[in-house]
Design an enzyme around this catalytic site. Structure first.
Site, short mmCIF file in Angstrom:
data_model
loop_
_atom_site.label_atom_id
_atom_site.label_comp_id
_atom_site.label_asym_id
_atom_site.label_seq_id
_atom_site.Cartn_x
_atom_site.Cartn_y
_atom_site.Cartn_z
CG HIS A 17 -1.98 -0.96 1.32
ND1 HIS A 17 -2.15 -1.82 2.37
CD2 HIS A 17 -3.00 -1.23 0.46
CE1 HIS A 17 -3.22 -2.59 2.17
NE2 HIS A 17 -3.75 -2.24 1.01
CE LYS A 41 -12.98 -6.71 3.81
NZ LYS A 41 -12.42 -5.96 2.67
NE ARG A 90 -2.91 -7.47 -4.29
CZ ARG A 90 -3.68 -7.75 -3.28
NH1 ARG A 90 -3.18 -7.87 -2.10
NH2 ARG A 90 -4.97 -7.95 -3.45
CB SER A 128 -4.60 -6.63 4.43
OG SER A 128 -4.14 -5.41 3.95
O1 PNS Z 1 -8.77 -2.56 0.31
P1 PNS Z 1 -10.05 -3.07 -0.30
O2 PNS Z 1 -10.85 -3.86 0.73
O3 PNS Z 1 -9.83 -3.83 -1.56
O4 PNS Z 1 -10.89 -1.74 -0.66
C1 PNS Z 1 -12.19 -1.84 -1.22
C2 PNS Z 1 -12.92 -0.50 -1.18
C3 PNS Z 1 -12.94 0.03 0.23
C4 PNS Z 1 -12.22 0.49 -2.08
C5 PNS Z 1 -14.37 -0.75 -1.70
O5 PNS Z 1 -14.94 -1.78 -0.99
C6 PNS Z 1 -15.24 0.50 -1.61
O6 PNS Z 1 -15.13 1.38 -2.42
N1 PNS Z 1 -16.11 0.53 -0.58
C7 PNS Z 1 -17.02 1.64 -0.36
C8 PNS Z 1 -18.45 1.24 -0.72
C9 PNS Z 1 -18.70 1.39 -2.21
O7 PNS Z 1 -18.56 2.46 -2.79
N2 PNS Z 1 -19.06 0.27 -2.84
C10 PNS Z 1 -19.36 0.22 -4.25
C11 PNS Z 1 -18.13 0.06 -5.09
S1 PNS Z 1 -18.61 -0.23 -6.72
#
Ligand code: PNS
Length: 163
Positions: A17, A41, A90, A128
């Protein structure tokens, strides 16, 4: 000013990150690292703990700010007047999920852009989820996470929060 949001769960933040944050900071004038508040989560670190870790490791990067956001990424981006989001990629396995998310966000708002940065090879296998698993099973993750996170993981392990 070219600004971008760099969202994620960061549970915990890894060296992978950090590499993406640093590189994004060279492309954009300002990077807002955004910790998603996701009630569904179950997380190891609280939002506050994750923000503290990110703030600590980004202290030497002058154009980076750390925030947290509830709800949709799209709304957080709008609140900050940002239309670009940076995500690290990745491997091919990341692509499907990232593609779907980028397309959905653009469908919800046609001005929304997702910029992908390929992870540096040395971090291409770091996640993670794996970090937590390795700690749970007694392994050493100190080469994959910043020292502040390694220490925090150690404390969680000692206090029995990671079993
Ligand atoms: O580190 P991650 O868990 O891969 O991050 C995922 C994240 C937080 C970027 C994604 O889950 C997100 O954008 N969550 C906010 C809710 C949202 O907007 N969901 C719709 C996405 S299309």
């Amino acid at each position: 000013m070219r600004m971008a949001l760099l969202p994620g769960s960061f549970d915990p933040v890894t060296n992978g990150h950090l590499d993406i944050i640093r590189r994004a900071g060279k492309i954009f004038d300002r990077i807002i690292v955004a910790v998603a508040i996701n009630d569904s989560k179950s997380a190891l670190f609280s939002i506050e703990e994750r923000k503290v870790h990110l703030e600590e490791i980004c202290r030497d990067i002058s154009n980076v700010e750390v925030i947290s956001f509830p709800g949709l990424l799209l709304h957080a981006a709008r609140d900050f007047g940002v239309t670009a989001v940076v995500r690290g990629l990745r491997a091919i396995s990341d692509f499907e999920y990232e593609f779907q998310m980028a397309m959905m966000n653009r469908e919800l708002d046609s001005s929304f852009e997702t910029v992908f940065l390929m992870s540096s090879p040395e971090y291409s296998f770091v996640s993670s989820r794996m970090i937590k698993q390795i700690v749970r099973l007694g392994g050493d993750v100190s080469t994959f996470v910043p020292p502040v996170v390694a220490k925090a993981l150690d404390e969680k392990k000692k206090s029995g929060e990671i079993e």
